[in-house]
Each structure stands twice: as C-alpha cells, then as structure tokens.
Design an enzyme around this catalytic site. Structure first.
Site, PDB file in Angstrom:
ATOM      1  N   LYS A 174       3.724  49.324 -44.261  1.00 25.62           N
ATOM      2  CA  LYS A 174       3.901  49.985 -43.343  1.00 25.62           C
ATOM      3  C   LYS A 174       3.715  51.654 -43.076  1.00 25.62           C
ATOM      4  O   LYS A 174       2.257  52.032 -43.644  1.00 25.62           O
ATOM      5  CB  LYS A 174       4.619  49.809 -42.704  1.00 25.62           C
ATOM      6  CG  LYS A 174       5.308  48.058 -42.566  1.00 25.62           C
ATOM      7  CD  LYS A 174       3.730  47.341 -41.549  1.00 25.62           C
ATOM      8  CE  LYS A 174       3.914  45.783 -41.568  1.00 25.62           C
ATOM      9  NZ  LYS A 174       4.356  45.279 -42.531  1.00 25.62           N
ATOM     10  N   ASP A 183      16.993  47.401 -43.284  1.00 23.48           N
ATOM     11  CA  ASP A 183      15.740  47.723 -43.077  1.00 23.48           C
ATOM     12  C   ASP A 183      15.007  48.489 -41.730  1.00 23.48           C
ATOM     13  O   ASP A 183      15.329  48.149 -41.295  1.00 23.48           O
ATOM     14  CB  ASP A 183      14.773  45.852 -42.470  1.00 23.48           C
ATOM     15  CG  ASP A 183      13.362  46.314 -42.816  1.00 23.48           C
ATOM     16  OD1 ASP A 183      12.660  47.318 -42.997  1.00 23.48           O
ATOM     17  OD2 ASP A 183      12.600  44.941 -42.672  1.00 23.48           O
ATOM     18  N   ARG A 205       5.089  45.336 -66.077  1.00 22.16           N
ATOM     19  CA  ARG A 205       6.277  44.753 -65.611  1.00 22.16           C
ATOM     20  C   ARG A 205       7.137  45.685 -65.592  1.00 22.16           C
ATOM     21  O   ARG A 205       7.917  45.587 -64.380  1.00 22.16           O
ATOM     22  CB  ARG A 205       6.391  43.641 -66.148  1.00 22.16           C
ATOM     23  CG  ARG A 205       6.973  43.023 -65.642  1.00 22.16           C
ATOM     24  CD  ARG A 205       7.185  41.334 -65.246  1.00 22.16           C
ATOM     25  NE  ARG A 205       7.212  40.568 -66.985  1.00 22.16           N
ATOM     26  CZ  ARG A 205       8.076  40.823 -67.317  1.00 22.16           C
ATOM     27  NH1 ARG A 205       9.282  41.371 -67.739  1.00 22.16           N
ATOM     28  NH2 ARG A 205       8.279  40.070 -69.059  1.00 22.16           N
ATOM     29  N   TYR A 232      12.775  40.525 -37.848  1.00 22.21           N
ATOM     30  CA  TYR A 232      11.185  39.968 -38.150  1.00 22.21           C
ATOM     31  C   TYR A 232      10.852  38.551 -38.090  1.00 22.21           C
ATOM     32  O   TYR A 232      12.287  38.276 -39.185  1.00 22.21           O
ATOM     33  CB  TYR A 232      10.976  40.925 -39.461  1.00 22.21           C
ATOM     34  CG  TYR A 232       9.208  40.480 -39.804  1.00 22.21           C
ATOM     35  CD1 TYR A 232       8.157  40.354 -38.997  1.00 22.21           C
ATOM     36  CD2 TYR A 232       9.369  40.446 -40.957  1.00 22.21           C
ATOM     37  CE1 TYR A 232       7.188  39.492 -39.928  1.00 22.21           C
ATOM     38  CE2 TYR A 232       7.858  39.617 -41.725  1.00 22.21           C
ATOM     39  CZ  TYR A 232       7.077  39.487 -40.870  1.00 22.21           C
ATOM     40  OH  TYR A 232       5.983  38.822 -41.421  1.00 22.21           O
TER      41      TYR A 232
END
Length: 412
Positions: free
Chosen positions: A215, A190, A64, A117
């Site tokens: 993406k 972004d 983690r 978005y």
C-alpha cells in the site's frame, strides 16, 4: 549522525543507503538490485554460524537469510517507524501471520478489533482458532473498556488495526498498550492505513507494528510486500527466525527495491493523499445522495479528537454510505473515469471499491451487517491527482444515479 537526529523526510530518502556502503562498492546513490540467491565466502571459517553473520557489516550468505537490497529496506522501515528491527515479507498477510505466530501457542488467547481487514479476520478464525487451537475474541475496540473486559489470564496477544478497513474506526493505542502491558500480553498494531508518516504506534506503547507494504509504503501499485517492526529484542529474534527458517517467507530483492524506491516519496505522497481525501470527504458530507461519511479528519467523525491526539494527519482513505440500493452503487461506480474500480489502497492513482462485494465479500452477510458493511458502503483511496478532477468524477457518478432514477417520459 544518529538517525533520531534526522527528520522523517530525510530518513525516507537516505536511511539504509550509503554510497560506498553495504553492497554499493561502485558508489551507487541508491541501493543496487541484488538478485543473487547465494553469496561467496572469503574462506572457510570453522567457527562460522549463521547467527554470527552481520548484514550491517556487509556479510551475506544466502538471500533467504538476508539480502543486501532487502536489508537496506528493512533498515529504512525500522527508522521510519522508530523501531530497532524490521523484517520484510512477501505480503502484508504473511507479515501479520508471522508476527502473531511468533507470540502465541496452542491454548493461548488473542483479543482483536472486530472491524479488521477481512483477510486478517479470516486468518484468525480459520487458521489460529480452527487449526492452531488459539482462542480469539473480537471486540469493538473503539471502546477501550471492551478490550480490557475481553483480556484474560490466557491472553498472549492483542491485535489492533487503526484506522480500520473499511469504516475508518480508531482505537486508543496508548490506552490499549497499558491494558496489554498489565496483562503481560504482546500488543500489535496494523499501521497500513495511516503509514508511519501519520502514525507511529511504537511511540505510543505498541510492541510490534505490521504493514502491507503493498500500500502506502510502496505507493505505486507495482509490488506486493509486508513488514514487521519492533524494538523488542526477543520478539525480533523470534520473528526473524520464522522469517528465515520457521516459515521461510521474505520479500524478494526486486520487490524490496521497488518498496525502497517508493519510500523516498512517502512524505510528499501522504500530504497529497490527505489533501485529496479531506476535500472529497467535505464534498461528500454535503451531498444529498450521501447519508454518512467516515473520515477521521471530519469533525463529525466520532473519534476525531482521538485522531488529533495520536495521529499527525488523517490519511488518504475514506468511506461513505450512498442513499439508495446496491444497483445505485453499481451505477455510481461504473460511471467513474478517474477512479479505478479495484481492490487495494495507497497507490498514486485513486481507487474505489464496494467492500460488501469485493474486499469483504468473504465475510458472511450477518458478519458484514454486524460491522456496518452495507451493500451501499463505498471505500475510496484518494490518489495524488488534481483534486478538482476527482471531485468532478464523483459528480459524474452521482449524475449516473440521478439518470437511473429519473422517470421515463411516455410517448405521446
């Protein structure tokens, strides 16, 4: 050799990976997949603290906190965006959430692009505004003056997306960076749609960049992930704390491995994505069944000049407006064979969708209409297939519309 001395294409293949380096004692030419959740310590060091652990020196305690495979990916992401620090998350949404959460406090103000978005917009409205008492102002950031007018003394964060999803609108990164700097606000971008191959916001003055690594960075539609990149030491420290402890959200080793692999072909993929998108945009712009085409590479795009200034290319995504109604759009989409009807973008396969009924369906009809997201707006993610096959497939879609509207011959 300093990474700034190497070309983007070289960094995409080798940054973060060294045979016989961290985690590659056997001489692997690619980073091994480290699935271990915890790592053995050589001994008990009473002075050891987690802050002293250095992944660059091959020191790991718990996945983690840091994992060799994820660390290699984060090193490469930082190099490609021109940043000093990168943190990989389980999704793009998690990355954006953590970036904003690392800056704002209750009572703060955020200025954001109105054409975000839908998932990001809902996050800002339903989480930050409703639950965390953060005021959010959405503006048409294609007009830099609108961003400047919205900034107040309480503005802590300015969040932009360029090009936007789904209308491919742009904002002036360098100009907005100056506005945010004067306001002492953190400026985030972004960069998912452009990818660092075509645009690097940190070089233009942004403080932090985020990606949906699902993406273009991965590029093969087989991993979900996100990333935050910055050169701001204090911000990086806070984002990393939230990644490891505050939120505890990080990209799993296998997904890190897949994205690391995908990045090796990012430059060549982006070139083919752009070639196909440009050809499709030209084809659509001349089609009688299309009223508008939104692609920054077209001279008809209202911000084409800005795209030429701040981008190294125009990307592989476009959208267009069909002449007709939603039933025409359905006939068009359902007739396609090469384009897959699916959400998401950036994979090697070509995808197509109807934002009003898919990605942006969560927005109210009034919100969609205000943003210009009509029932006949179609978004295209051009893959890397042969251009002629994609154009022929689109023609198949237009033929379906023509057949639907053709008069039915009466029997004698």
């Amino acid at each position: 050799m300093d990474e700034t001395d190497r070309a983007f294409e070289t960094l995409a293949v080798t940054a973060g990976e060294e045979p016989f380096g961290t985690g590659s004692e056997a001489g692997d030419v690619i980073s091994p997949l480290h699935l271990a959740s915890t790592f053995a310590l050589p001994g008990l060091d009473t002075d050891l603290s987690l802050e002293d652990v250095d992944p660059d020196a091959g020191e790991f305690v718990y996945s983690r906190l840091s994992n060799p495979t994820r660390h290699a990916l984060e090193t490469r992401l930082a190099a490609l965006e021109g940043g000093d620090h990168a943190m990989a998350f389980s999704s793009g949404t998690a990355a954006i959430f953590t970036a904003i959460l690392s800056v704002v406090e209750p009572g703060d103000h955020v200025v954001a692009f109105d054409d975000l978005y839908a998932g990001t917009r809902r996050m800002l409205e339903e989480v930050f505004e409703t639950r965390l008492d953060v005021d959010v102002t959405f503006v048409d950031a294609t007009e830099t003056t609108a961003v400047e007018a919205a900034v107040t003394d309480e503005t802590a964060f300015v969040w932009m997306e360029t090009p936007t999803n789904p209308r491919l609108e742009l904002c002036d990164i360098a100009a907005i960076a100056e506005i945010a700097d004067r306001a002492n606000a953190t400026f985030g971008v972004d960069n998912t749609f452009a990818s660092p191959y075509f645009q690097r916001p940190l070089e233009l003055g942004a403080d932090v960049v985020a990606h949906s690594a699902t993406k273009y960075l991965n590029g093969h539609s087989d991993a979900v992930g996100g990333a935050v990149i910055t050169s701001d030491e204090a911000l990086a420290e806070q984002v990393q704390f939230n990644q490891q402890v505050g939120v505890g959200d990080m990209l799993a080793p296998f997904d890190s491995y897949l994205v690391l692999r995908g990045l090796k072909t990012l430059p060549m993929r982006m070139r083919q994505h752009e070639r196909n998108a440009a050809a499709i945009a030209d084809y659509l712009e001349g089609h009688e069944a299309v009223t508008d085409v939104y692609y920054p590479g077209l001279e008809s795009h209202p911000q084409h000049d800005l795209a030429c200034e701040q981008m190294d290319g125009f990307g592989g995504i476009l959208s267009f407006e069909l002449a007709g109604d939603v039933d025409d759009a359905a006939s068009f989409l359902e007739a396609l064979k090469e384009f897959t009807l699916a959400v998401s973008v950036g994979g090697v396969e070509s995808l197509i969708e109807l934002p009003a009924g898919m990605t942006h369906e969560p927005l109210s009809q009034a919100e969609r209409e205000e943003l210009g997201i009509t029932d006949t707006l179609i978004r295209v993610s051009a893959g890397v297939e042969a251009t002629d096959d994609l154009l022929a497939d689109l023609e198949r879609g237009f033929d379906a519309i023509a057949q639907r509207s053709a008069p039915i011959a009466e029997d004698d």
